[in-house]
Design a protein around this motif. Structure first.
Motif, PDB file in Angstrom:
ATOM      1  N   PRO A 113       0.841  -1.294   0.059  1.00  0.00           N
ATOM      2  CA  PRO A 113       0.015  -0.418   0.331  1.00  0.00           C
ATOM      3  C   PRO A 113       0.538   0.993   0.135  1.00  0.00           C
ATOM      4  O   PRO A 113       1.925   1.288   0.706  1.00  0.00           O
ATOM      5  CB  PRO A 113      -0.841  -0.080   1.404  1.00  0.00           C
ATOM      6  CG  PRO A 113       0.141  -1.129   2.053  1.00  0.00           C
ATOM      7  CD  PRO A 113       0.883  -1.941   1.148  1.00  0.00           C
ATOM      8  N   GLY A 114      -0.063   2.466  -0.530  1.00  0.00           N
ATOM      9  CA  GLY A 114       0.772   3.591  -0.763  1.00  0.00           C
ATOM     10  C   GLY A 114      -0.162   4.867  -1.139  1.00  0.00           C
ATOM     11  O   GLY A 114      -1.639   4.853  -0.747  1.00  0.00           O
ATOM     12  N   GLU A 115       0.233   5.590  -0.952  1.00  0.00           N
ATOM     13  CA  GLU A 115      -0.762   6.920  -0.898  1.00  0.00           C
ATOM     14  C   GLU A 115      -0.388   8.256  -2.072  1.00  0.00           C
ATOM     15  O   GLU A 115       1.400   8.221  -1.254  1.00  0.00           O
ATOM     16  CB  GLU A 115      -1.275   7.638  -0.260  1.00  0.00           C
ATOM     17  CG  GLU A 115      -0.738   8.020   1.363  1.00  0.00           C
ATOM     18  CD  GLU A 115      -1.311   8.499   1.937  1.00  0.00           C
ATOM     19  OE1 GLU A 115      -1.161   9.541   2.810  1.00  0.00           O
ATOM     20  OE2 GLU A 115      -1.806   7.900   3.226  1.00  0.00           O
ATOM     21  N   MET A 116      -0.839   8.932  -2.404  1.00  0.00           N
ATOM     22  CA  MET A 116      -0.663  10.207  -2.940  1.00  0.00           C
ATOM     23  C   MET A 116      -1.487  11.237  -2.682  1.00  0.00           C
ATOM     24  O   MET A 116      -2.279  11.361  -2.377  1.00  0.00           O
ATOM     25  CB  MET A 116      -0.285   9.598  -4.815  1.00  0.00           C
ATOM     26  CG  MET A 116      -0.155  11.505  -4.997  1.00  0.00           C
ATOM     27  SD  MET A 116      -0.799  11.018  -7.128  1.00  0.00           S
ATOM     28  CE  MET A 116      -0.777  13.203  -7.858  1.00  0.00           C
ATOM     29  N   HIS A 117      -0.362  12.149  -2.241  1.00  0.00           N
ATOM     30  CA  HIS A 117      -1.133  13.067  -1.889  1.00  0.00           C
ATOM     31  C   HIS A 117      -0.781  14.580  -2.481  1.00  0.00           C
ATOM     32  O   HIS A 117       0.528  14.554  -2.640  1.00  0.00           O
ATOM     33  CB  HIS A 117      -0.751  13.623  -0.344  1.00  0.00           C
ATOM     34  CG  HIS A 117      -1.219  14.829   0.411  1.00  0.00           C
ATOM     35  ND1 HIS A 117      -0.301  15.355   1.212  1.00  0.00           N
ATOM     36  CD2 HIS A 117      -2.784  15.279   0.526  1.00  0.00           C
ATOM     37  CE1 HIS A 117      -1.383  16.549   2.199  1.00  0.00           C
ATOM     38  NE2 HIS A 117      -2.737  16.064   1.228  1.00  0.00           N
ATOM     39  N   GLU A 118      -2.041  15.732  -2.997  1.00  0.00           N
ATOM     40  CA  GLU A 118      -1.089  16.629  -3.323  1.00  0.00           C
ATOM     41  C   GLU A 118      -2.550  17.578  -3.620  1.00  0.00           C
ATOM     42  O   GLU A 118      -3.989  17.305  -3.572  1.00  0.00           O
ATOM     43  CB  GLU A 118      -1.770  16.073  -4.809  1.00  0.00           C
ATOM     44  CG  GLU A 118      -0.956  16.699  -5.893  1.00  0.00           C
ATOM     45  CD  GLU A 118      -1.191  15.992  -7.443  1.00  0.00           C
ATOM     46  OE1 GLU A 118      -0.197  15.862  -7.913  1.00  0.00           O
ATOM     47  OE2 GLU A 118      -1.955  17.281  -8.455  1.00  0.00           O
ATOM     48  N   GLN A 119      -2.243  18.487  -3.537  1.00  0.00           N
ATOM     49  CA  GLN A 119      -3.042  20.037  -3.911  1.00  0.00           C
ATOM     50  C   GLN A 119      -2.697  20.251  -5.253  1.00  0.00           C
ATOM     51  O   GLN A 119      -2.064  20.622  -5.916  1.00  0.00           O
ATOM     52  CB  GLN A 119      -3.026  20.691  -2.943  1.00  0.00           C
ATOM     53  CG  GLN A 119      -3.602  22.190  -3.201  1.00  0.00           C
ATOM     54  CD  GLN A 119      -3.631  23.494  -2.134  1.00  0.00           C
ATOM     55  OE1 GLN A 119      -3.196  23.453  -1.234  1.00  0.00           O
ATOM     56  NE2 GLN A 119      -4.649  24.539  -2.290  1.00  0.00           N
ATOM     57  N   SER A 120      -3.978  19.892  -5.900  1.00  0.00           N
ATOM     58  CA  SER A 120      -3.736  20.224  -7.718  1.00  0.00           C
ATOM     59  C   SER A 120      -4.320  21.586  -7.946  1.00  0.00           C
ATOM     60  O   SER A 120      -5.640  22.077  -7.412  1.00  0.00           O
ATOM     61  CB  SER A 120      -4.480  19.265  -7.884  1.00  0.00           C
ATOM     62  OG  SER A 120      -4.291  18.164  -8.027  1.00  0.00           O
ATOM     63  N   ARG A 121      -3.615  22.241  -8.928  1.00  0.00           N
ATOM     64  CA  ARG A 121      -4.203  23.079  -9.571  1.00  0.00           C
ATOM     65  C   ARG A 121      -5.078  23.120 -10.702  1.00  0.00           C
ATOM     66  O   ARG A 121      -4.381  22.304 -11.398  1.00  0.00           O
ATOM     67  CB  ARG A 121      -3.676  24.670  -9.951  1.00  0.00           C
ATOM     68  CG  ARG A 121      -3.631  25.645  -9.992  1.00  0.00           C
ATOM     69  CD  ARG A 121      -2.663  26.539 -10.851  1.00  0.00           C
ATOM     70  NE  ARG A 121      -3.286  27.788 -10.928  1.00  0.00           N
ATOM     71  CZ  ARG A 121      -2.266  28.409 -11.321  1.00  0.00           C
ATOM     72  NH1 ARG A 121      -0.843  28.265 -12.185  1.00  0.00           N
ATOM     73  NH2 ARG A 121      -2.548  29.882 -12.342  1.00  0.00           N
ATOM     74  N   PHE A 122      -6.905  23.993 -10.986  1.00  0.00           N
ATOM     75  CA  PHE A 122      -7.033  23.527 -11.829  1.00  0.00           C
ATOM     76  C   PHE A 122      -7.209  24.481 -13.165  1.00  0.00           C
ATOM     77  O   PHE A 122      -8.166  26.113 -11.984  1.00  0.00           O
ATOM     78  CB  PHE A 122      -8.862  23.021 -11.780  1.00  0.00           C
ATOM     79  CG  PHE A 122      -8.161  21.630 -10.887  1.00  0.00           C
ATOM     80  CD1 PHE A 122      -7.821  20.329 -12.203  1.00  0.00           C
ATOM     81  CD2 PHE A 122      -8.400  21.165 -10.113  1.00  0.00           C
ATOM     82  CE1 PHE A 122      -8.153  19.290 -11.932  1.00  0.00           C
ATOM     83  CE2 PHE A 122      -7.866  19.885  -9.715  1.00  0.00           C
ATOM     84  CZ  PHE A 122      -7.221  18.912 -10.569  1.00  0.00           C
ATOM     85  N   LEU A 123      -7.634  24.586 -14.181  1.00  0.00           N
ATOM     86  CA  LEU A 123      -7.959  26.293 -14.443  1.00  0.00           C
ATOM     87  C   LEU A 123      -8.937  26.053 -15.683  1.00  0.00           C
ATOM     88  O   LEU A 123      -9.083  24.835 -15.943  1.00  0.00           O
ATOM     89  CB  LEU A 123      -6.783  26.903 -15.122  1.00  0.00           C
ATOM     90  CG  LEU A 123      -5.609  27.069 -14.481  1.00  0.00           C
ATOM     91  CD1 LEU A 123      -4.210  28.181 -15.594  1.00  0.00           C
ATOM     92  CD2 LEU A 123      -5.853  28.102 -13.719  1.00  0.00           C
ATOM     93  N   ARG A 124     -10.163  26.950 -16.135  1.00  0.00           N
ATOM     94  CA  ARG A 124     -10.881  26.929 -17.045  1.00  0.00           C
ATOM     95  C   ARG A 124      -9.987  27.087 -18.791  1.00  0.00           C
ATOM     96  O   ARG A 124      -8.903  27.960 -18.680  1.00  0.00           O
ATOM     97  CB  ARG A 124     -11.299  28.066 -17.467  1.00  0.00           C
ATOM     98  CG  ARG A 124     -12.394  27.898 -16.083  1.00  0.00           C
ATOM     99  CD  ARG A 124     -13.919  28.279 -17.041  1.00  0.00           C
ATOM    100  NE  ARG A 124     -15.198  27.834 -15.566  1.00  0.00           N
ATOM    101  CZ  ARG A 124     -16.439  26.622 -15.673  1.00  0.00           C
ATOM    102  NH1 ARG A 124     -15.902  26.061 -16.418  1.00  0.00           N
ATOM    103  NH2 ARG A 124     -16.680  26.402 -14.919  1.00  0.00           N
ATOM    104  N   HIS A 125      -9.876  26.821 -19.818  1.00  0.00           N
ATOM    105  CA  HIS A 125      -8.682  26.533 -20.860  1.00  0.00           C
ATOM    106  C   HIS A 125     -10.264  25.948 -21.840  1.00  0.00           C
ATOM    107  O   HIS A 125     -10.576  25.339 -22.191  1.00  0.00           O
ATOM    108  CB  HIS A 125      -8.206  25.530 -21.021  1.00  0.00           C
ATOM    109  CG  HIS A 125      -7.201  26.139 -22.546  1.00  0.00           C
ATOM    110  ND1 HIS A 125      -6.414  26.598 -22.958  1.00  0.00           N
ATOM    111  CD2 HIS A 125      -7.417  24.946 -23.259  1.00  0.00           C
ATOM    112  CE1 HIS A 125      -5.881  26.206 -23.736  1.00  0.00           C
ATOM    113  NE2 HIS A 125      -6.297  25.160 -24.318  1.00  0.00           N
TER     114      HIS A 125
END
Length: 139
Positions: A113-125
């Protein structure tokens, strides 16, 4: 264009969407994978996670901003995505131009087991939400 995987797709429960909302795939991330743009940044993030679960590299690439998109995404045959926790989101709504989503994606790599932790940025395109990339801490 992404190479097609020659291995069989990961086992996916066709009734429940992999994104963790507990709804049917056909009513959740399925429409996004079929071409209907998600209405919010969080919905796009969830659909991208589901695309990773389903080894849908074309969707992952198409939902990535062209300025930050890699040339290819190659699925790892030893990695299985097994769960998603959305921790928080900011912006990314119907009237926003930008949003962030913090999440924890759980996986098994060679059975561990493992995990990926991220704060992602999204834009309108061009009128639709796209993934820009991770929000990096200030230096």
């Amino acid at each position: 264009m992404a190479r097609r995987s020659t291995r069989r797709p990961a086992a996916v429960d066709t009734d429940r969407c992999p994104c963790g909302l507990g709804t049917a795939y056909s009513e959740c991330c399925g429409p996004a994978h079929a071409g209907r743009a998600p209405a919010t940044a969080e919905a796009l993030m969830r659909s991208r996670y589901s695309a990773f679960v389903r080894d849908d590299a074309a969707y992952v690439l198409n939902s990535w901003h062209p300025d930050t998109r890699p040339a290819d995404v190659e699925p790892d045959p030893n990695l299985r995505w097994v769960g998603l926790d959305v921790l928080r989101s900011s912006g990314g709504g119907l009237f926003d131009a930008e949003g962030t989503v913090e999440f924890r994606a759980h996986y098994r790599d060679h059975g561990r087991p493992g995990e990926m932790h991220e704060q992602s940025r999204f834009l309108r395109h061009n009128g639709t939400w796209v993934y820009w990339g991770p929000v990096l801490p200030p230096r």
